[in-house]
Design a protein around this motif. Sequence first.
Motif, PDB file in Angstrom:
ATOM      1  N   CYS A  84     -10.436   0.130  -8.353  1.00  0.00           N
ATOM      2  CA  CYS A  84      -9.100   0.421  -7.838  1.00  0.00           C
ATOM      3  C   CYS A  84      -8.483  -0.778  -7.118  1.00  0.00           C
ATOM      4  N   LEU A  85      -7.181  -0.714  -6.993  1.00  0.00           N
ATOM      5  CA  LEU A  85      -6.406  -1.684  -6.230  1.00  0.00           C
ATOM      6  C   LEU A  85      -5.682  -0.891  -5.154  1.00  0.00           C
ATOM      7  N   ILE A  86      -5.955  -1.212  -3.893  1.00  0.00           N
ATOM      8  CA  ILE A  86      -5.419  -0.425  -2.771  1.00  0.00           C
ATOM      9  C   ILE A  86      -4.705  -1.333  -1.776  1.00  0.00           C
ATOM     10  N   SER A  87      -3.556  -0.880  -1.317  1.00  0.00           N
ATOM     11  CA  SER A  87      -2.795  -1.613  -0.307  1.00  0.00           C
ATOM     12  C   SER A  87      -3.463  -1.501   1.060  1.00  0.00           C
ATOM     13  N   THR A  88      -3.464  -2.608   1.789  1.00  0.00           N
ATOM     14  CA  THR A  88      -4.003  -2.584   3.150  1.00  0.00           C
ATOM     15  C   THR A  88      -3.133  -1.726   4.079  1.00  0.00           C
ATOM     16  N   GLN A  89      -1.923  -1.376   3.646  1.00  0.00           N
ATOM     17  CA  GLN A  89      -1.074  -0.471   4.440  1.00  0.00           C
ATOM     18  C   GLN A  89      -1.732   0.898   4.634  1.00  0.00           C
ATOM     19  N   LEU A  90      -2.700   1.225   3.778  1.00  0.00           N
ATOM     20  CA  LEU A  90      -3.325   2.548   3.842  1.00  0.00           C
ATOM     21  C   LEU A  90      -4.551   2.612   4.752  1.00  0.00           C
ATOM     22  N   LYS A  91      -4.854   1.526   5.456  1.00  0.00           N
ATOM     23  CA  LYS A  91      -6.082   1.532   6.261  1.00  0.00           C
ATOM     24  C   LYS A  91      -6.061   2.597   7.357  1.00  0.00           C
ATOM     25  N   HIS A  92      -4.931   2.830   7.987  1.00  0.00           N
ATOM     26  CA  HIS A  92      -4.880   3.841   9.054  1.00  0.00           C
ATOM     27  C   HIS A  92      -4.987   5.250   8.468  1.00  0.00           C
ATOM     28  N   ALA A  93      -4.302   5.482   7.344  1.00  0.00           N
ATOM     29  CA  ALA A  93      -4.378   6.795   6.681  1.00  0.00           C
ATOM     30  C   ALA A  93      -5.799   7.074   6.223  1.00  0.00           C
ATOM     31  N   LEU A  94      -6.494   6.056   5.716  1.00  0.00           N
ATOM     32  CA  LEU A  94      -7.872   6.242   5.258  1.00  0.00           C
ATOM     33  C   LEU A  94      -8.804   6.487   6.439  1.00  0.00           C
ATOM     34  N   ALA A  95      -8.583   5.787   7.549  1.00  0.00           N
ATOM     35  CA  ALA A  95      -9.398   6.018   8.748  1.00  0.00           C
ATOM     36  C   ALA A  95      -9.243   7.466   9.220  1.00  0.00           C
ATOM     37  N   ASP A  96      -8.019   7.968   9.211  1.00  0.00           N
ATOM     38  CA  ASP A  96      -7.771   9.361   9.613  1.00  0.00           C
ATOM     39  C   ASP A  96      -8.442  10.336   8.649  1.00  0.00           C
ATOM     40  N   TYR A  97      -8.361  10.043   7.366  1.00  0.00           N
ATOM     41  CA  TYR A  97      -8.953  10.893   6.328  1.00  0.00           C
ATOM     42  C   TYR A  97     -10.470  11.005   6.529  1.00  0.00           C
ATOM     43  N   LEU A  98     -11.118   9.872   6.756  1.00  0.00           N
ATOM     44  CA  LEU A  98     -12.569   9.878   6.976  1.00  0.00           C
ATOM     45  C   LEU A  98     -12.920  10.548   8.301  1.00  0.00           C
ATOM     46  N   ALA A  99     -12.109  10.338   9.322  1.00  0.00           N
ATOM     47  CA  ALA A  99     -12.360  10.958  10.628  1.00  0.00           C
ATOM     48  C   ALA A  99     -12.274  12.487  10.545  1.00  0.00           C
ATOM     49  N   SER A 100     -11.495  12.978   9.570  1.00  0.00           N
ATOM     50  CA  SER A 100     -11.363  14.428   9.391  1.00  0.00           C
ATOM     51  C   SER A 100     -12.572  15.033   8.675  1.00  0.00           C
ATOM     52  N   GLY A 101     -13.495  14.170   8.213  1.00  0.00           N
ATOM     53  CA  GLY A 101     -14.691  14.648   7.526  1.00  0.00           C
ATOM     54  C   GLY A 101     -14.605  14.586   6.012  1.00  0.00           C
ATOM     55  N   GLU A 102     -13.458  14.195   5.476  1.00  0.00           N
ATOM     56  CA  GLU A 102     -13.292  14.106   4.023  1.00  0.00           C
ATOM     57  C   GLU A 102     -13.993  12.861   3.473  1.00  0.00           C
ATOM     58  N   ARG A 103     -14.491  12.953   2.241  1.00  0.00           N
ATOM     59  CA  ARG A 103     -15.151  11.814   1.592  1.00  0.00           C
ATOM     60  C   ARG A 103     -14.753  11.648   0.126  1.00  0.00           C
ATOM     61  N   LYS A 104     -13.928  12.541  -0.410  1.00  0.00           N
ATOM     62  CA  LYS A 104     -13.578  12.503  -1.835  1.00  0.00           C
ATOM     63  C   LYS A 104     -12.518  11.432  -2.114  1.00  0.00           C
ATOM     64  N   MET A 105     -12.908  10.461  -2.941  1.00  0.00           N
ATOM     65  CA  MET A 105     -12.000   9.347  -3.249  1.00  0.00           C
ATOM     66  C   MET A 105     -10.725   9.800  -3.952  1.00  0.00           C
ATOM     67  N   LEU A 106     -10.891  10.586  -5.028  1.00  0.00           N
ATOM     68  CA  LEU A 106      -9.708  10.973  -5.811  1.00  0.00           C
ATOM     69  C   LEU A 106      -8.734  11.810  -4.988  1.00  0.00           C
ATOM     70  N   LYS A 107      -9.264  12.648  -4.115  1.00  0.00           N
ATOM     71  CA  LYS A 107      -8.383  13.464  -3.272  1.00  0.00           C
ATOM     72  C   LYS A 107      -7.524  12.561  -2.382  1.00  0.00           C
ATOM     73  N   PHE A 108      -8.146  11.562  -1.760  1.00  0.00           N
ATOM     74  CA  PHE A 108      -7.380  10.626  -0.929  1.00  0.00           C
ATOM     75  C   PHE A 108      -6.343   9.894  -1.773  1.00  0.00           C
ATOM     76  N   MET A 109      -6.765   9.420  -2.922  1.00  0.00           N
ATOM     77  CA  MET A 109      -5.855   8.668  -3.785  1.00  0.00           C
ATOM     78  C   MET A 109      -4.669   9.514  -4.221  1.00  0.00           C
ATOM     79  N   GLN A 110      -4.937  10.754  -4.616  1.00  0.00           N
ATOM     80  CA  GLN A 110      -3.859  11.627  -5.067  1.00  0.00           C
ATOM     81  C   GLN A 110      -2.904  11.971  -3.937  1.00  0.00           C
ATOM     82  N   GLN A 111      -3.425  12.083  -2.717  1.00  0.00           N
ATOM     83  CA  GLN A 111      -2.556  12.329  -1.563  1.00  0.00           C
ATOM     84  C   GLN A 111      -1.564  11.186  -1.357  1.00  0.00           C
ATOM     85  N   HIS A 112      -1.928  10.010  -1.866  1.00  0.00           N
ATOM     86  CA  HIS A 112      -1.075   8.836  -1.687  1.00  0.00           C
ATOM     87  C   HIS A 112      -0.463   8.364  -3.006  1.00  0.00           C
TER      88      HIS A 112
END
Length: 190
Positions: free
Chosen positions: A136-164
Amino acid sequence: MTITISAVILAGGQARRMGGVDKGLQLFQQQPLFQHVYQRLQPQIKEISINANRNQDSYAQSGLSVFPDHLEGFQGPLSGILTSLQRAKTDFVLFVPCDCPFFPNNLLDKLKSAVWFSDVLIAYAQDSEREHPTFCLISTQLKHALADYLASGERKMLKFMQQHHAVAVDFSEYKNAFLNMNTLADLKSN
């Protein structure tokens, strides 16, 4: 507008299906798996580093920068992706797993085009049968959103990607390119 891109080889997993050995360091055709990935990346991009949670000295012998996940406890590829986005000095980071030595030579070009033309922050590979979100190619703009996603207990890559609103990029013509080495037997049979 030009975007800057760096690349990270993801080698931070536990390799449970390989008996817990460090997958990226296993020999395939007389060479560590990660070296095959590195050689495939080199013509596509200059700035390459490795995300590894163990045996960092062994990876560092390649001359590449090596860094572990910030989150402890082998929390999956998104943990390595988060750390990579947090430390990147580029606009986007290209990710590839350490266990797929045959990925397409035009991986970066196709993912970059998809991000550019679709005006999205994530693009990932798929073929006619499967999605391959670790390519994948991911923007560094998503680092805060990804940190929040992981902090919520989520680990599914495709779910995070589809949310964005990620774009899946078709690599059907290279289906065998995403063959990954999951077991020690795979290393011997290919």
